[in-house]
Structures are given as structure tokens and as C-alpha cells.
Design a protein around this motif. Structure first.
Motif, mmCIF file in Angstrom:
data_model
loop_
_atom_site.group_PDB
_atom_site.id
_atom_site.type_symbol
_atom_site.label_atom_id
_atom_site.label_comp_id
_atom_site.label_asym_id
_atom_site.label_seq_id
_atom_site.Cartn_x
_atom_site.Cartn_y
_atom_site.Cartn_z
ATOM 1 N N LYS A 69 0.779 -1.188 -0.009
ATOM 2 C CA LYS A 69 -0.122 0.012 -0.027
ATOM 3 C C LYS A 69 0.956 1.211 0.138
ATOM 4 C CE LYS A 69 -4.005 1.685 2.189
ATOM 5 N NZ LYS A 69 -4.979 1.670 3.162
ATOM 6 N N ILE A 70 2.079 0.959 0.690
ATOM 7 C CA ILE A 70 2.890 2.538 0.767
ATOM 8 C C ILE A 70 3.544 2.494 -0.566
ATOM 9 C CG2 ILE A 70 4.881 3.200 1.766
ATOM 10 C CD1 ILE A 70 4.056 1.822 4.604
ATOM 11 N N MET A 71 4.051 1.599 -1.196
ATOM 12 C CA MET A 71 4.665 1.572 -2.345
ATOM 13 C C MET A 71 3.992 1.869 -3.725
ATOM 14 S SD MET A 71 7.731 -1.399 -1.398
ATOM 15 C CE MET A 71 7.895 -2.091 -2.927
ATOM 16 N N ALA A 72 2.573 1.364 -3.580
ATOM 17 C CA ALA A 72 1.877 1.428 -4.797
ATOM 18 C C ALA A 72 1.998 2.983 -5.520
ATOM 19 C CB ALA A 72 0.787 1.055 -4.675
ATOM 20 N N PRO A 73 1.885 3.979 -4.823
ATOM 21 C CA PRO A 73 1.914 5.291 -5.521
ATOM 22 C C PRO A 73 3.464 5.620 -6.030
ATOM 23 C CG PRO A 73 1.129 5.463 -3.235
ATOM 24 C CD PRO A 73 1.548 3.935 -3.465
ATOM 25 N N LEU A 74 4.227 4.854 -5.529
ATOM 26 C CA LEU A 74 5.656 4.876 -6.039
ATOM 27 C C LEU A 74 5.830 4.790 -7.436
ATOM 28 C CD1 LEU A 74 7.554 4.615 -2.722
ATOM 29 C CD2 LEU A 74 6.953 6.684 -3.876
ATOM 30 N N ARG A 75 5.078 3.819 -7.873
ATOM 31 C CA ARG A 75 5.058 3.292 -9.247
ATOM 32 C C ARG A 75 4.877 4.506 -10.130
ATOM 33 N NH1 ARG A 75 1.616 -2.277 -9.130
ATOM 34 N NH2 ARG A 75 2.964 -3.399 -7.702
ATOM 35 N N ALA A 76 4.250 5.425 -9.868
ATOM 36 C CA ALA A 76 3.933 6.663 -10.807
ATOM 37 C C ALA A 76 4.765 8.048 -10.145
ATOM 38 C CB ALA A 76 2.479 7.025 -10.480
ATOM 39 N N ASP A 77 6.113 7.488 -9.739
ATOM 40 C CA ASP A 77 6.648 8.690 -9.032
ATOM 41 C C ASP A 77 7.395 9.405 -10.337
ATOM 42 O OD1 ASP A 77 8.484 9.306 -6.505
ATOM 43 O OD2 ASP A 77 9.722 9.649 -8.050
ATOM 44 N N SER A 78 8.099 10.756 -10.279
ATOM 45 C CA SER A 78 8.472 11.488 -11.339
ATOM 46 C C SER A 78 9.986 10.916 -11.702
ATOM 47 C CB SER A 78 8.778 12.826 -11.000
ATOM 48 O OG SER A 78 9.340 13.124 -9.897
ATOM 49 N N ASP A 79 10.723 10.302 -10.686
ATOM 50 C CA ASP A 79 11.901 9.565 -11.033
ATOM 51 C C ASP A 79 11.978 8.475 -11.802
ATOM 52 O OD1 ASP A 79 14.915 9.810 -10.654
ATOM 53 O OD2 ASP A 79 14.568 8.037 -9.435
ATOM 54 N N ASP A 80 12.468 7.853 -12.782
ATOM 55 C CA ASP A 80 12.678 6.716 -13.352
ATOM 56 C C ASP A 80 13.226 5.709 -12.409
ATOM 57 O OD1 ASP A 80 11.699 7.849 -15.641
ATOM 58 O OD2 ASP A 80 13.961 8.006 -16.671
ATOM 59 N N GLU A 81 14.072 5.618 -11.833
ATOM 60 C CA GLU A 81 14.752 4.633 -10.877
ATOM 61 C C GLU A 81 13.955 4.359 -9.867
ATOM 62 O OE1 GLU A 81 18.975 4.126 -8.414
ATOM 63 O OE2 GLU A 81 18.874 5.767 -9.436
ATOM 64 N N THR A 82 13.382 5.487 -9.210
ATOM 65 C CA THR A 82 12.126 5.234 -8.152
ATOM 66 C C THR A 82 11.285 4.293 -8.627
ATOM 67 O OG1 THR A 82 12.771 7.427 -7.201
ATOM 68 C CG2 THR A 82 10.741 6.477 -6.322
ATOM 69 N N ARG A 83 10.534 4.802 -9.921
ATOM 70 C CA ARG A 83 9.388 4.056 -10.310
ATOM 71 C C ARG A 83 9.763 2.613 -10.616
ATOM 72 N NH1 ARG A 83 8.885 8.378 -13.857
ATOM 73 N NH2 ARG A 83 9.875 7.288 -15.599
ATOM 74 N N ASP A 84 11.089 2.375 -11.103
ATOM 75 C CA ASP A 84 11.507 1.089 -11.431
ATOM 76 C C ASP A 84 11.790 0.076 -10.174
ATOM 77 O OD1 ASP A 84 11.544 1.642 -14.208
ATOM 78 O OD2 ASP A 84 13.691 1.862 -14.330
ATOM 79 N N ALA A 85 12.216 0.748 -9.072
ATOM 80 C CA ALA A 85 12.494 0.245 -7.986
ATOM 81 C C ALA A 85 11.089 -0.317 -7.064
ATOM 82 C CB ALA A 85 13.404 1.022 -6.894
ATOM 83 N N ALA A 86 10.163 0.612 -7.476
ATOM 84 C CA ALA A 86 8.921 0.485 -6.742
ATOM 85 C C ALA A 86 8.283 -0.763 -7.435
ATOM 86 C CB ALA A 86 7.801 1.624 -6.799
ATOM 87 N N ALA A 87 8.149 -0.744 -8.745
ATOM 88 C CA ALA A 87 7.594 -2.132 -9.785
ATOM 89 C C ALA A 87 8.412 -3.267 -9.325
ATOM 90 C CB ALA A 87 7.821 -1.592 -11.049
ATOM 91 N N ILE A 88 9.544 -3.141 -9.260
ATOM 92 C CA ILE A 88 10.300 -4.527 -8.977
ATOM 93 C C ILE A 88 9.861 -4.863 -7.353
ATOM 94 C CG2 ILE A 88 12.690 -5.557 -8.665
ATOM 95 C CD1 ILE A 88 13.503 -3.610 -11.056
ATOM 96 N N GLY A 89 9.889 -4.014 -6.695
ATOM 97 C CA GLY A 89 9.923 -4.473 -5.173
ATOM 98 C C GLY A 89 8.401 -4.842 -5.200
ATOM 99 N N CYS A 90 7.172 -4.327 -5.562
ATOM 100 C CA CYS A 90 6.056 -4.561 -5.401
ATOM 101 C C CYS A 90 5.872 -5.932 -6.191
ATOM 102 C CB CYS A 90 4.952 -3.702 -6.346
ATOM 103 S SG CYS A 90 4.710 -2.072 -5.055
#
Length: 83
Positions: A51-72
Motif C-alpha cells: 500500500k505504501i509503495m503502490a503510489p511510487l510506481r508513478a513517481d517522477s523519477d525513473d529509478e524510483t518508479r522502477d524500484a517500486a515496480a520491482i519491489g511490488c
């Protein structure tokens, strides 16, 4: 590594969540990695971490989005029955 074994794992997750909100992209990626490790070691925390990480899939930073997608994905796959 240490957080998953403590009685106050929830407090650690809350602290990391605050860093996700307040810090730069590199720190957010490190937080995502820590949250993923916690969720993998403490299954009862997995839903909250997702739930915490889901919004990070739409983060403005590419690396953050990728890390969130992989982690989820890792957390979700861990919770699925293998067959």
C-alpha cells in the motif's frame, strides 16, 4: 536487514515511510529496497508495504518508479502459491 527481526517492525516501516515522503530520489530507492526486504521476511507486513509503495510506481523519477515496480512484483509473487 535488522528491522524484520525486531518487535517494533511497524515503527521502522513508519520511519522509512517518512523518508519516502521527505527525501530525494536516491534515498527513496533505498527506502523501497528496505521495505521490500521487510515485506519478504515478515509476511504480515506485506500488504501494508504494498500500500505504501503502490503510489511510487508513478513517481517522477525513473529509478524510483522502477524500484517500486520491482519491489511490488517481488512481494506480490512471494504471496502467490507456487504450482
Amino acid at each position: 536487514e535488522e528491522a524484520a527481526g525486531t518487535e517494533q517492525c511497524g515503527k521502522v516501516v513508519r520511519y522509512i515511510y517518512n523518508r519516502l515522503i521527505l527525501e530525494n530520489a536516491r534515498v527513496r530507492v533505498t527506502c523501497i529496497e528496505a521495505l521490500t526486504k521487510i515485506a519478504m521476511k515478515v509476511p504480515s507486513m506485506a500488504a501494508g508495504v504494498l500500500k505504501i509503495m503502490a503510489p511510487l510506481r508513478a513517481d517522477s523519477d525513473d529509478e524510483t518508479r522502477d524500484a517500486a515496480a520491482i519491489g511490488c512484483r517481488l512481494i506480490e509473487d512471494r504471496g502467490r502459491p507456487q504450482g
